[in-house]
Design a protein around this motif. Structure first.
Motif, PDB file in Angstrom:
ATOM      1  N   GLY A 191       0.796  -1.227   0.000  1.00  4.64           N
ATOM      2  CA  GLY A 191       0.000   0.000   0.000  1.00  4.64           C
ATOM      3  C   GLY A 191       0.819   1.263   0.000  1.00  4.64           C
ATOM      4  O   GLY A 191       0.333   2.311  -0.462  1.00  4.64           O
TER       5      GLY A 191
ATOM      6  N   MET B 194      -8.727   0.466  -3.328  1.00  2.00           N
ATOM      7  CA  MET B 194      -8.238   1.529  -4.199  1.00  2.00           C
ATOM      8  C   MET B 194      -9.309   1.943  -5.196  1.00  2.00           C
ATOM      9  O   MET B 194      -9.463   3.146  -5.503  1.00  2.00           O
ATOM     10  CB  MET B 194      -6.984   1.046  -4.929  1.00  2.00           C
ATOM     11  CG  MET B 194      -6.239   2.136  -5.667  1.00  2.00           C
ATOM     12  SD  MET B 194      -5.621   3.404  -4.549  1.00  2.00           S
ATOM     13  CE  MET B 194      -4.675   4.396  -5.687  1.00  2.00           C
TER      14      MET B 194
ATOM     15  N   TYR C 264       0.955   1.603  -3.594  1.00  2.00           N
ATOM     16  CA  TYR C 264      -0.338   1.621  -4.271  1.00  2.00           C
ATOM     17  C   TYR C 264      -1.226   2.759  -3.767  1.00  2.00           C
ATOM     18  O   TYR C 264      -1.641   3.645  -4.521  1.00  2.00           O
ATOM     19  CB  TYR C 264      -1.002   0.269  -4.060  1.00  2.00           C
ATOM     20  CG  TYR C 264      -2.165  -0.049  -4.964  1.00  2.00           C
ATOM     21  CD1 TYR C 264      -2.350   0.605  -6.173  1.00  2.00           C
ATOM     22  CD2 TYR C 264      -3.081  -1.041  -4.613  1.00  2.00           C
ATOM     23  CE1 TYR C 264      -3.406   0.294  -7.005  1.00  2.00           C
ATOM     24  CE2 TYR C 264      -4.145  -1.365  -5.433  1.00  2.00           C
ATOM     25  CZ  TYR C 264      -4.309  -0.695  -6.629  1.00  2.00           C
ATOM     26  OH  TYR C 264      -5.354  -1.010  -7.450  1.00  2.00           O
ATOM     27  N   PHE C 265      -1.507   2.761  -2.463  1.00  2.00           N
ATOM     28  CA  PHE C 265      -2.441   3.735  -1.910  1.00  2.00           C
ATOM     29  C   PHE C 265      -1.883   5.156  -1.910  1.00  2.00           C
ATOM     30  O   PHE C 265      -2.643   6.119  -1.929  1.00  2.00           O
ATOM     31  CB  PHE C 265      -2.840   3.342  -0.486  1.00  2.00           C
ATOM     32  CG  PHE C 265      -3.507   1.994  -0.387  1.00  2.00           C
ATOM     33  CD1 PHE C 265      -4.434   1.595  -1.335  1.00  2.00           C
ATOM     34  CD2 PHE C 265      -3.221   1.132   0.650  1.00  2.00           C
ATOM     35  CE1 PHE C 265      -5.049   0.352  -1.256  1.00  2.00           C
ATOM     36  CE2 PHE C 265      -3.831  -0.112   0.749  1.00  2.00           C
ATOM     37  CZ  PHE C 265      -4.750  -0.502  -0.205  1.00  2.00           C
TER      38      PHE C 265
ATOM     39  N   LEU D 298      -5.318   5.865   5.111  1.00  2.00           N
ATOM     40  CA  LEU D 298      -6.619   5.461   4.577  1.00  2.00           C
ATOM     41  C   LEU D 298      -7.761   6.036   5.409  1.00  2.00           C
ATOM     42  O   LEU D 298      -8.791   6.461   4.863  1.00  2.00           O
ATOM     43  CB  LEU D 298      -6.721   3.935   4.514  1.00  2.00           C
ATOM     44  CG  LEU D 298      -5.860   3.242   3.449  1.00  2.00           C
ATOM     45  CD1 LEU D 298      -6.075   1.740   3.497  1.00  2.00           C
ATOM     46  CD2 LEU D 298      -6.163   3.775   2.050  1.00  2.00           C
TER      47      LEU D 298
ATOM     48  N   ALA E  43      -6.861  -5.062  -1.805  1.00  2.00           N
ATOM     49  CA  ALA E  43      -6.180  -3.807  -2.136  1.00  2.00           C
ATOM     50  C   ALA E  43      -6.803  -3.160  -3.367  1.00  2.00           C
ATOM     51  O   ALA E  43      -7.030  -1.937  -3.397  1.00  2.00           O
ATOM     52  CB  ALA E  43      -4.698  -4.060  -2.363  1.00  2.00           C
TER      53      ALA E  43
ATOM     54  N   VAL F 144      -0.143   3.309   6.418  1.00  2.00           N
ATOM     55  CA  VAL F 144      -1.270   3.032   5.523  1.00  2.00           C
ATOM     56  C   VAL F 144      -2.588   3.133   6.277  1.00  2.00           C
ATOM     57  O   VAL F 144      -3.573   3.699   5.770  1.00  2.00           O
ATOM     58  CB  VAL F 144      -1.107   1.653   4.863  1.00  2.00           C
ATOM     59  CG1 VAL F 144      -2.382   1.246   4.136  1.00  2.00           C
ATOM     60  CG2 VAL F 144       0.059   1.667   3.888  1.00  2.00           C
TER      61      VAL F 144
END
Length: 640
Positions: free
Chosen positions: A51, A284, A54-55, A196, A280, A192
């Motif tokens: 993440g 996302m 990615y995030f 988030l 994930a 993360v």
């Protein structure tokens, strides 16, 4: 074995730079780390490690989407989400099943395309992977800079100095790795998790404001209908601009790389990784759709432009606007932290990707196994890219998307070929369709923004040129790691009392006359007595592209002759390794006999580099000379 022991590194600076170079237990760092980690974690914890790559793209993805697609951003983002869930996700779920030890799609393609073509293909993919990782570092640092400079509590002294601040962040990243960086999964989980939660608060607040101000949605729809003649035209334009948003699929290759960290046996690890990739992608996708819609409706278009307050930080703009500067600053700090950690993850990926492939191919200097020289090299490249792109997040988006898309497309090709070999016709068709869509996305992105290909081309050329030079300069190293004899070869060696005499033979017909003629030739050239116990040794080269290999020697008795047969990537290295092994095994210095090779020596050297043969006698002697400096203990090479 002699020749495999490297001298210790001397000199204070050199010692510091190459620290850990010769430690066999050197551990890789980051999410692209060792194949067999000492500690494993639950899938959701490992998901946080992916993440950070990615995030963290939420920090800049909504702004880039709005800049690329305008009012169509939510629709184009929806198509990106569909490509993610029904394209990239199924591909990497299959990659997880096919490559459960973290090698990823590049290793799959390496296995599917052996020998030199496979090596060249891997080098090209490494160029695109390096593009992906380096741009992750520079893009993340540039976006972190945007969050720093736009924060109302930051002194205006830094205004207009995006490049300097970004270079400072990259310098800090380099310094941490030069000092010694051990990535802790606990840090990733905290970063993360907080990130988030804060994003969920910002997006939810933004959606509430959208509901409370329906006139904004009406204005957004009016722009859509004014600019586009029909819903079909909106869809067509959205599909055309969707490739510009492809950096929102950046976490899949990392997800495959971290598989060894997932707790469980092999079956459980594969299941956990598939669950990790799916969750994930779903998380996302939800954030991408709602954040794209909220930012498009609530933020004036001019603020997305270069110099605007939402450029590269659309969600941060909403956080400050609707939740106040204190919450906005907390959001900025969280975003800066996860973006910096994404850069650290990318650096870790780079310093583990190069040693995984290039030294094994003999295509990199030995120092590339050490962390610090690679950190300095990649930091210098990151500096250059930051200066060239003026630390502009939007300008680097195309290059980032290119690297991401090439890796995902290569994964689609790899799983399609794997499905074809397994006879799974329906899956081949499905992965083929996914590959076509990804190929369109990649080509469209490259045509619109060719910067990614230019950067990747630089990396590819640099890697290939370095590889060729390194392979040539290291060609006479002793490249055999171990020697194993089968039972008959063991028997032949034991029965050869005293000095061992070997006649090198290039196998052709392998009939009685071939060995008789060869034996007579050596008597004429070297006056080797017929009473002298001799053995023939034959080397065949199945794959000259391999560098380090284990030597497996098989014995054979044919027409009254004793023969040792070997398969190896090169003839001279195999013969030299066998001679050194026999010397250490018997305590006697062995002899080997050749006849002179005819032909141009330059052409012979090229044959050696490409096909493992060439002018064998002098090359065998040179390998022995480098491996054994003591002339008295060096096996004897006779040429006549």
């Amino acid at each position: 074995m002699a020749g495999l022991v490297r001298p210790p590194v001397t000199g204070d600076l050199r010692t510091w730079l190459l620290d850990g170079l010769h430690q066999e237990d050197l551990k890789a760092v980051g999410p692209h780390g060792p194949d067999a980690p000492g500690e494993q974690h639950r899938w959701w914890q490992v998901m946080c490690l992916t993440g950070v790559d990615y995030f963290s793209t939420l920090g800049y993805q909504p702004g880039i989407a709005a800049l690329a697609a305008g009012a169509l951003s939510p629709i184009a983002t929806l198509f990106l989400v569909l490509l993610t869930l029904f394209g990239a996700l199924p591909v990497y779920r299959r990659v997880a099943a096919e490559s459960p030890y973290g090698q990823g799609s590049i290793a799959m393609l390496e296995r599917l395309a052996p020998q030199w073509w496979g090596k060249l293909f891997v080098l090209v993919l490494l160029g695109f992977a390096a593009t992906d990782f380096v741009i992750t570092m520079t893009l993340s640092a540039a976006d972190a800079t945007a969050h720093i400079l736009e924060n109302p509590f930051v002194p205006h002294l830094f205004d207009g100095h995006q490049v300097l601040v970004t270079l400072g962040l990259l310098t800090l990243l380099s310094a941490v790795f030069l000092k010694g960086f051990k990535e802790a999964i606990g840090i990733a989980v905290v970063l993360v998790g907080v990130y988030l939660v804060l994003n969920a608060v910002v997006v939810a607040t933004a959606l509430v404001h959208v509901v409370e101000q329906p006139d904004l949605v009406v204005s957004w729809k009016k722009v859509l209908t004014t600019d586009h003649s029909s819903p079909l035209a909106m869809v067509a334009v959205s599909l055309l601009v969707m490739p510009k948003l492809a950096l929102g699929m950046s976490g899949f290759e990392t997800g495959a790389a971290v598989m060894p960290l997932v707790k469980g046996d092999l079956k459980g690890r594969i299941a956990g990784t598939k669950r990790m990739l799916t969750v994930a992608a779903l998380i996302m996708s939800v954030f991408l759709i709602f954040s794209s819609f909220a930012t498009s409706v609530l933020i004036p278009e001019k603020e997305f432009q270069e110099g605007g307050k939402a450029a590269g930080r659309a969600l941060a703009y909403l956080a400050h606007d609707y939740l106040g500067n204190y919450f906005g600053t907390l959001y900025d700090v969280s975003t800066i932290a996860i973006l910096w950690f994404a850069g650290a993850s990318a650096m870790a990926g780079l310093i583990n990707l190069v040693p995984r492939y290039l030294p094994r191919y003999g295509m990199a200097p030995d120092w590339t196994r050490a962390v610090r020289p690679l950190v300095l090299v990649f930091t210098a490249i990151a500096f250059a890219i930051t200066i060239i792109f003026h630390a502009d997040v939007d300008a680097q988006g195309g290059a980032y998307a290119t690297g991401v898309l090439v890796l995902i497309l290569s994964a689609a090709v790899a799983v399609a070929v794997a499905a074809a070999r397994a006879g799974q016709t329906k899956l081949v068709a499905a992965f083929g369709v996914i590959g076509v869509v990804l190929a369109y996305t990649l080509v469209a992105n490259v045509i619109e923004r060719p910067d990614g290909v230019k950067i990747a081309f630089f990396f590819i050329v640099a890697i290939i040129v370095t590889s060729i030079v390194s392979r040539a300069t290291r060609s006479t190293e002793l490249r055999v790691t171990e020697v194993h004899l089968d039972p008959l070869a063991e028997k032949l060696v034991v029965e050869a009392c005293g000095e061992i005499h070997l006649i090198a033979n290039e196998p052709h017909q392998r009939n009685q006359s071939e060995y008789t003629d060869k034996r007579r030739e050596q008597w004429l050239n070297h006056r080797l007595p017929s009473s002298e116990p001799i053995m023939f040794v034959e080397v065949t080269v199945p794959d000259a592209s391999e560098f380090e290999t284990e030597l497996r020697v098989s014995g054979e008795e044919l027409y009254g002759h004793r023969i040792l047969r070997i398969e190896s990537s090169t003839v001279p290295n195999a013969l030299a390794a066998l001679l050194l092994y026999l010397r250490d095994r018997t305590g006697q210095v062995p002899h080997i006999y050749f006849h002179w090779t005819e032909g141009n020596p330059i052409a012979a050297m090229l044959r050696y580099l490409l096909f493992g043969g060439g002018d064998v006698p002098p090359l065998t002697r040179e390998v022995l000379r480098q491996a054994e400096p003591d002339v008295e203990r060096r096996p004897h090479v006779h040429v006549g």
